[in-house]
Design a protein around this motif. Structure first.
Motif, PDB file in Angstrom:
ATOM      1  N   PRO A   9      47.877  51.893  18.234  1.00  0.00           N
ATOM      2  CA  PRO A   9      46.986  50.978  18.227  1.00  0.00           C
ATOM      3  C   PRO A   9      47.491  50.226  19.695  1.00  0.00           C
ATOM      4  O   PRO A   9      46.573  49.692  20.341  1.00  0.00           O
ATOM      5  N   SER A  10      48.704  49.893  19.526  1.00  0.00           N
ATOM      6  CA  SER A  10      49.368  49.062  20.812  1.00  0.00           C
ATOM      7  C   SER A  10      49.032  49.427  21.936  1.00  0.00           C
ATOM      8  O   SER A  10      48.954  48.528  22.904  1.00  0.00           O
ATOM      9  N   PHE A  11      48.876  50.546  22.200  1.00  0.00           N
ATOM     10  CA  PHE A  11      48.551  51.076  23.434  1.00  0.00           C
ATOM     11  C   PHE A  11      47.035  50.802  24.054  1.00  0.00           C
ATOM     12  O   PHE A  11      47.107  50.856  25.360  1.00  0.00           O
ATOM     13  N   TRP A  12      46.318  50.592  23.316  1.00  0.00           N
ATOM     14  CA  TRP A  12      45.061  50.085  23.762  1.00  0.00           C
ATOM     15  C   TRP A  12      45.245  48.578  24.389  1.00  0.00           C
ATOM     16  O   TRP A  12      44.453  48.316  25.213  1.00  0.00           O
ATOM     17  N   ILE A  13      46.131  47.742  23.814  1.00  0.00           N
ATOM     18  CA  ILE A  13      46.426  46.497  24.605  1.00  0.00           C
ATOM     19  C   ILE A  13      47.224  46.802  25.748  1.00  0.00           C
ATOM     20  O   ILE A  13      46.794  46.181  26.764  1.00  0.00           O
ATOM     21  N   LYS A  14      47.923  47.601  25.732  1.00  0.00           N
ATOM     22  CA  LYS A  14      48.567  47.992  27.124  1.00  0.00           C
ATOM     23  C   LYS A  14      47.761  48.542  28.189  1.00  0.00           C
ATOM     24  O   LYS A  14      47.618  48.243  29.470  1.00  0.00           O
ATOM     25  N   LEU A  15      46.655  49.292  27.685  1.00  0.00           N
ATOM     26  CA  LEU A  15      45.560  49.750  28.552  1.00  0.00           C
ATOM     27  C   LEU A  15      44.768  48.645  29.060  1.00  0.00           C
ATOM     28  O   LEU A  15      44.463  48.615  30.411  1.00  0.00           O
ATOM     29  N   ARG A  16      44.408  47.747  28.196  1.00  0.00           N
ATOM     30  CA  ARG A  16      43.413  46.825  28.535  1.00  0.00           C
ATOM     31  C   ARG A  16      44.005  45.597  29.701  1.00  0.00           C
ATOM     32  O   ARG A  16      43.298  44.942  30.284  1.00  0.00           O
ATOM     33  N   VAL A  17      45.456  45.329  29.357  1.00  0.00           N
ATOM     34  CA  VAL A  17      45.980  44.481  30.154  1.00  0.00           C
ATOM     35  C   VAL A  17      46.466  44.932  31.758  1.00  0.00           C
ATOM     36  O   VAL A  17      46.913  44.179  32.538  1.00  0.00           O
ATOM     37  N   LEU A  18      46.089  46.272  32.026  1.00  0.00           N
ATOM     38  CA  LEU A  18      46.223  46.909  33.268  1.00  0.00           C
ATOM     39  C   LEU A  18      45.598  45.955  34.364  1.00  0.00           C
ATOM     40  O   LEU A  18      44.357  45.783  34.280  1.00  0.00           O
ATOM     41  N   SER A  19      46.068  45.215  35.479  1.00  0.00           N
ATOM     42  CA  SER A  19      45.428  44.246  36.284  1.00  0.00           C
ATOM     43  C   SER A  19      44.964  44.584  37.567  1.00  0.00           C
ATOM     44  O   SER A  19      44.556  43.538  38.003  1.00  0.00           O
ATOM     45  N   ALA A  20      45.271  45.995  38.051  1.00  0.00           N
ATOM     46  CA  ALA A  20      44.841  46.244  39.328  1.00  0.00           C
ATOM     47  C   ALA A  20      43.399  46.142  39.470  1.00  0.00           C
ATOM     48  O   ALA A  20      42.685  46.834  38.677  1.00  0.00           O
ATOM     49  N   PRO A  21      42.791  45.795  40.803  1.00  0.00           N
ATOM     50  CA  PRO A  21      41.550  45.731  40.700  1.00  0.00           C
ATOM     51  C   PRO A  21      40.846  47.176  40.824  1.00  0.00           C
ATOM     52  O   PRO A  21      41.324  47.943  41.432  1.00  0.00           O
ATOM     53  N   ALA A  22      39.727  47.542  40.074  1.00  0.00           N
ATOM     54  CA  ALA A  22      39.328  48.760  39.735  1.00  0.00           C
ATOM     55  C   ALA A  22      37.652  49.027  40.681  1.00  0.00           C
ATOM     56  O   ALA A  22      37.649  50.085  41.070  1.00  0.00           O
ATOM     57  N   ILE A  23      36.975  48.056  40.702  1.00  0.00           N
ATOM     58  CA  ILE A  23      35.664  48.204  41.534  1.00  0.00           C
ATOM     59  C   ILE A  23      35.629  48.209  43.053  1.00  0.00           C
ATOM     60  O   ILE A  23      36.231  47.376  43.750  1.00  0.00           O
ATOM     61  N   ASN A  24      35.464  49.373  43.557  1.00  0.00           N
ATOM     62  CA  ASN A  24      35.237  49.671  45.105  1.00  0.00           C
ATOM     63  C   ASN A  24      33.711  49.837  45.496  1.00  0.00           C
ATOM     64  O   ASN A  24      33.594  49.881  46.564  1.00  0.00           O
ATOM     65  N   SER A  25      32.920  49.711  44.624  1.00  0.00           N
ATOM     66  CA  SER A  25      31.693  50.101  44.712  1.00  0.00           C
ATOM     67  C   SER A  25      30.843  48.730  44.856  1.00  0.00           C
ATOM     68  O   SER A  25      31.178  47.596  44.301  1.00  0.00           O
ATOM     69  N   GLY A  46      39.665  65.204  34.333  1.00  0.00           N
ATOM     70  CA  GLY A  46      41.017  65.278  33.795  1.00  0.00           C
ATOM     71  C   GLY A  46      41.120  64.584  32.514  1.00  0.00           C
ATOM     72  O   GLY A  46      41.286  64.998  31.439  1.00  0.00           O
ATOM     73  N   LEU A  47      40.506  63.140  32.806  1.00  0.00           N
ATOM     74  CA  LEU A  47      40.662  62.285  31.758  1.00  0.00           C
ATOM     75  C   LEU A  47      39.771  62.385  30.774  1.00  0.00           C
ATOM     76  O   LEU A  47      40.073  62.391  29.465  1.00  0.00           O
ATOM     77  N   TYR A  81      46.515  55.676  29.217  1.00  0.00           N
ATOM     78  CA  TYR A  81      47.534  54.601  29.633  1.00  0.00           C
ATOM     79  C   TYR A  81      48.747  55.543  30.171  1.00  0.00           C
ATOM     80  O   TYR A  81      48.944  55.143  31.335  1.00  0.00           O
ATOM     81  N   PHE A  82      49.032  56.391  29.613  1.00  0.00           N
ATOM     82  CA  PHE A  82      50.211  57.329  30.168  1.00  0.00           C
ATOM     83  C   PHE A  82      49.783  57.899  31.618  1.00  0.00           C
ATOM     84  O   PHE A  82      50.439  57.674  32.503  1.00  0.00           O
ATOM     85  N   VAL A  83      48.574  58.423  31.624  1.00  0.00           N
ATOM     86  CA  VAL A  83      48.079  59.027  32.707  1.00  0.00           C
ATOM     87  C   VAL A  83      47.906  58.067  33.888  1.00  0.00           C
ATOM     88  O   VAL A  83      48.315  58.173  34.911  1.00  0.00           O
ATOM     89  N   LEU A  84      47.362  56.807  33.585  1.00  0.00           N
ATOM     90  CA  LEU A  84      46.828  56.059  34.596  1.00  0.00           C
ATOM     91  C   LEU A  84      48.341  55.244  35.022  1.00  0.00           C
ATOM     92  O   LEU A  84      48.684  54.822  36.236  1.00  0.00           O
ATOM     93  N   LYS A  85      49.299  54.786  34.210  1.00  0.00           N
ATOM     94  CA  LYS A  85      50.487  54.255  34.370  1.00  0.00           C
ATOM     95  C   LYS A  85      51.639  55.136  35.238  1.00  0.00           C
ATOM     96  O   LYS A  85      52.291  54.816  35.958  1.00  0.00           O
ATOM     97  N   PHE A  86      51.724  56.449  34.681  1.00  0.00           N
ATOM     98  CA  PHE A  86      52.642  57.190  35.106  1.00  0.00           C
ATOM     99  C   PHE A  86      52.246  58.575  36.152  1.00  0.00           C
ATOM    100  O   PHE A  86      52.886  59.011  36.895  1.00  0.00           O
ATOM    101  N   VAL A  87      51.187  59.316  35.708  1.00  0.00           N
ATOM    102  CA  VAL A  87      50.866  60.515  36.062  1.00  0.00           C
ATOM    103  C   VAL A  87      50.167  60.144  37.369  1.00  0.00           C
ATOM    104  O   VAL A  87      50.565  60.770  38.533  1.00  0.00           O
TER     105      VAL A  87
END
Length: 330
Positions: free
Chosen positions: A159-175, A265-266, A318-324
């Motif tokens: 469950p702690s990986f949901w926190i890791k995923l949520r705190v990713l801070s890079a801007p996401a919206i390009n639209s 893929g996700l 989280y693994f895919v976005l952080k490392f792959v």
């Protein structure tokens, strides 16, 4: 099972159903209209609350994760202390259950406070659990050590990986689609990779569960796996298709992920992770001889019955976005 149990089929399809009661218990009656109503109401409340918690992020999201970890631990120890499992495996003593609950909650708090660094905390927590048993249990068995560490991993670390995923801070919206949205939603700078990825992961999981249930119930004929005879190949295909549609919608309207291949893929990985989480809880319930992990949520059973599909999905995404994806410049 959760609302989106994969490939659930009607009784007249001719595929046997796993017995879910304790030996000698009364047969489970089919849910009536009242149960269906409570199921819909509680599901709607959970969905609304979950959406607001994801949007809020920060300590609000962390506290919610801590509550999930705590309740998941209680239900996990309910499994391993049940007659069905404890008959062949000595469960850990109550003190270990209490410490596991504490450690699972602390893992979520530490993950947020340390900005996602929880691996060492997992090792320290495991050491504390094992040491406690070495010092307090006279006839210590390997099954007690293994079950306590698995509970820590399953109910706290994952469950702690949901926190890791949520705190990713890079801007996401390009639209430009959301530039006109009201400040109520936090403004454009609030829409980070963590926020969008968390929403997409949850949405794809819901779509996978719901699509699999619908396709499996209407078209399901071919059994997918013996662990859960209700799951069918047709249901799995439907769940994967629905998960993919939702991921493509995020790519099309929010321009995230930036590449359509990453979105597909996700969607595939989320579907597989949700299926794996569902099956693992099915194994535990079958061994315990229990129908539900608890009666916490009206119409749905326990928290693990409702969130089993989410156990692994946060970690996978989280693994895919952080490392792959960074590795391949995506």
């Amino acid at each position: 099972m959760t609302v989106g149990v994969l490939g659930a089929i009607s009784a007249d399809a001719g595929i046997p159903v796993v017995a879910s009661q304790q030996a000698g218990a009364e047969p489970v009656q089919s849910r009536g209209l009242g149960s269906l109503t409570s199921r819909i109401l509680s599901g709607s409340v959970l969905g609304l609350a979950g959406g607001l918690i994801i949007l809020a992020g920060g300590w609000v999201f962390t506290v919610a994760t801590c509550l999930v970890a705590y309740q998941a631990t209680q239900e996990f120890y309910g499994f391993i202390t049940s007659k069905g499992i404890s008959a062949g495996m000595e469960p850990p003593p109550p003190a270990v259950s209490v410490l596991t609950s504490l450690m699972c909650v602390c893992l979520s708090v530490w993950t947020y406070a340390s900005h996602g660094r929880s691996t060492a905390a997992l090792a320290v927590s495991a050491f504390a659990l094992l040491s406690l048993q070495l010092l307090t249990v006279k006839q210590l068995r390997f099954s007690q050590l293994a079950s306590s560490v698995f509970g820590l991993f399953y109910c706290g670390y994952l469950p702690s990986f949901w926190i890791k995923l949520r705190v990713l801070s890079a801007p996401a919206i390009n639209s430009t689609a959301v530039h006109g949205w009201p400040v109520l939603f936090g403004g454009i700078t609030h829409w980070t990779v963590g926020l969008i990825a968390t929403f997409m992961t949850v949405a794809c999981t819901i779509a996978a569960d719901t699509g699999a249930y619908a396709f499996g119930r209407t078209l399901g004929r071919t059994q997918l796996i013996s662990i859960s005879p209700k799951k069918t190949v047709e249901g799995a295909i439907g769940g994967l298709a629905c998960s993919t549609v939702v991921a493509l919608a995020f790519w099309r309207f929010l321009r995230w992920p930036a590449q359509v291949g990453v979105a597909v893929g996700l969607a595939l990985l989320i579907f597989l992770a949700s299926l794996c989480g569902d099956l693992i809880e099915s194994v535990m319930k079958r061994e315990a001889g229990l129908k539900d992990s608890s009666d916490l949520i009206p119409g749905h059973g326990g928290l693990l019955d409702r969130f089993d599909s989410y156990i692994f999905t946060g970690a996978i995404v989280y693994f895919v976005l952080k490392f792959v994806t960074p590795l391949f410049g995506l």
